[in-house]
Design a protein around this motif. Structure first.
Motif, short mmCIF file in Angstrom:
data_model
loop_
_atom_site.label_atom_id
_atom_site.label_comp_id
_atom_site.label_asym_id
_atom_site.label_seq_id
_atom_site.Cartn_x
_atom_site.Cartn_y
_atom_site.Cartn_z
N SER A 220 0.88 -1.13 0.05
CA SER A 220 0.02 0.15 0.00
C SER A 220 0.94 1.28 -0.11
CB SER A 220 -0.97 -0.02 1.20
OG SER A 220 -0.23 -0.06 2.31
N VAL A 221 1.80 1.23 0.60
CA VAL A 221 3.04 2.35 0.97
C VAL A 221 3.56 2.45 -0.53
CG1 VAL A 221 5.05 3.18 1.92
CG2 VAL A 221 3.29 1.86 3.17
N ILE A 222 3.86 1.51 -1.24
CA ILE A 222 4.58 1.61 -2.60
C ILE A 222 3.41 2.35 -3.43
CG2 ILE A 222 5.70 0.30 -4.32
CD1 ILE A 222 6.64 -1.71 -2.19
N ASP A 223 2.42 1.58 -3.48
CA ASP A 223 1.40 2.09 -4.45
C ASP A 223 1.16 3.55 -4.24
OD1 ASP A 223 -0.18 0.93 -6.72
OD2 ASP A 223 -1.79 1.22 -5.57
N LYS A 224 0.89 4.09 -3.08
CA LYS A 224 0.79 5.46 -2.97
C LYS A 224 2.15 6.49 -3.35
CE LYS A 224 -1.48 9.05 -0.63
NZ LYS A 224 -0.60 10.03 -0.94
N ALA A 225 3.18 5.91 -3.15
CA ALA A 225 4.32 6.58 -3.69
C ALA A 225 4.26 6.66 -5.03
CB ALA A 225 5.81 5.83 -3.05
N ARG A 226 3.81 5.61 -5.93
CA ARG A 226 3.86 5.49 -7.34
C ARG A 226 2.81 6.79 -7.52
NH1 ARG A 226 4.16 0.29 -8.77
NH2 ARG A 226 2.52 -0.07 -7.62
N ASP A 237 14.79 8.45 -7.10
CA ASP A 237 15.74 8.45 -6.14
C ASP A 237 15.38 10.04 -5.23
OD1 ASP A 237 17.08 6.05 -6.29
OD2 ASP A 237 18.08 6.95 -7.73
N GLN A 238 15.60 11.03 -6.23
CA GLN A 238 15.19 12.19 -5.71
C GLN A 238 13.74 12.35 -4.93
OE1 GLN A 238 16.25 15.21 -8.49
NE2 GLN A 238 18.16 14.57 -8.61
N PHE A 239 12.76 11.86 -5.54
CA PHE A 239 11.43 11.98 -5.13
C PHE A 239 11.27 11.11 -3.64
CE2 PHE A 239 7.40 9.72 -4.39
CZ PHE A 239 6.51 10.58 -4.38
N ILE A 240 11.90 10.05 -3.72
CA ILE A 240 11.87 9.33 -2.45
C ILE A 240 12.50 10.21 -1.10
CG2 ILE A 240 12.75 7.31 -0.98
CD1 ILE A 240 10.24 6.87 -2.89
N ALA A 241 13.91 10.76 -1.56
CA ALA A 241 14.69 11.69 -0.64
C ALA A 241 13.88 13.05 -0.24
CB ALA A 241 15.69 12.08 -1.44
N LYS A 242 12.81 13.46 -0.95
CA LYS A 242 12.12 14.43 -0.74
C LYS A 242 10.95 14.34 0.02
CE LYS A 242 13.90 17.38 -4.44
NZ LYS A 242 13.66 17.80 -5.65
#
Length: 328
Positions: A220-226, A237-242
């Motif tokens: 669920s976390v991965i899908d929301k991040a997508r 990588d920059q998206f996750i870092a921010k």
């Protein structure tokens, strides 16, 4: 000319001479300084996630863990030559446990789940005799223990708390010793280094009992991040870092001195033919999250690989990973 002037003049000359050194000495000729030879040995931890991911009926993957691990054990003799090493390798290869409760079951013998060359120290003759005579027997023992471990774990699933393993458990299995510097000739010194490496076999989804944000990585976390990433685009990588809400919290205990190779990520966003049905796919998101987590936790190096289709891919990835960190 005064006596005081003459005294100071000769004192200055003597100090100048001490700083320059005599002609022909190491101090006057930088090229004659001893060359340095790195002698690396590796404490390699093979750490399978023994959750329900090992059940092919639930999570099928191209090659079962036991085939990969058996291939790794069979190639130990080859690993001793990485970096053109020919003698005095002190490598240690150990099956380690995220959940050490398995050891109390009596199903496996921990002593037979390790192959150590460190016990020979500088006794190269003993090491050579062991490799020639006894190694193959110990490889067979280790593979039999692996078979028993997986057979037991299929019927007695206890989950795997990956975050706690990196935060606490793994430190009991690391070998931390000072770098040993030796001058072996007038022109050569050696730096003897024991490097810790962990190979984590996991599908990438961290679904432990602790569902507190920052300690698990559920689908669920991965899908929301997508979904959120696709609103902005750019570097994953920059998206996750921010976006801290998609990050795993760094361990409270530093992983400095440890290199981590994470393998066998299984991408649930792919169809049975291996085609990604969503963009970015699960692997791309998980890889960014895992690398940031482990590097932020202090690991010296980290690389993440998808599930391989052949054991030789796993072996080749390991050799490249070791070679990439040889000069670190």
């Amino acid at each position: 000319m005064s006596k005081k002037f003459i005294t100071n003049f000769f004192l200055a000359l003597s100090l100048l001479g001490c700083g320059r050194g005599k002609p022909g000495t190491e101090e006057s000729n930088p090229a004659s300084k001893p060359s340095e030879v790195l002698i690396n040995s590796y404490n390699v931890l093979l750490v399978p996630d023994l959750s329900n991911r090992i059940n092919p009926q639930i999570h099928p993957k191209p090659v079962h863990d036991t085939i990969l691990l058996n291939s790794f054990v069979d190639n130990i003799r080859q690993f001793l030559t990485i970096g053109n090493r020919k003698m005095n390798q002190n490598d240690v290869f150990t099956i380690d446990f995220m959940n050490r409760g398995v050891l109390s079951s009596g199903i496996v013998n921990a002593k037979d789940m390790q192959i150590s060359f460190d016990k020979f120290g500088n006794r190269q003759r003993d090491r050579s005799d062991y490799i020639r005579v006894q190694l193959v027997n110990d490889q067979g023992k280790l593979k039999r223990e692996l078979a028993a471990l997986y057979k037991y774990s299929l019927k007695n699933n206890s989950g795997s708390d990956i975050w706690t393993y990196f935060d606490q458990t793994i430190h009991e299995s690391l070998i931390n010793r000072p770098i040993k510097v030796e001058k072996i000739s007038p022109t050569t010194t050696t730096r003897v280094i024991m490097k810790n490496m962990a190979i984590i076999l996991t599908d990438g989804y961290i679904e432990n009992k602790n569902q507190t944000p920052g300690y698990s990585l559920r689908y669920s976390v991965i899908d929301k991040a997508r979904i959120d990433y696709n609103k902005t685009g750019g570097s994953i990588d920059q998206f996750i870092a921010k976006n801290p809400q998609y990050q795993i919290k760094p361990t409270s205990t530093s992983l400095k001195g440890l290199s981590v190779m994470v393998v066998e990520f299984t991408d649930r966003s792919r169809n049975p033919q291996g085609v990604a049905m969503k963009h970015p796919n699960d692997y791309q998101i998980m890889r960014a999250i895992w690398k940031k987590w482990l590097l932020d936790s202090g690991a010296d190096a980290c690389e993440v690989y998808e599930a391989v289709k052949q054991p030789n891919e796993f072996i080749a990835n390991f050799i490249r990973f070791v070679q990439a960190g040889e000069r670190q």
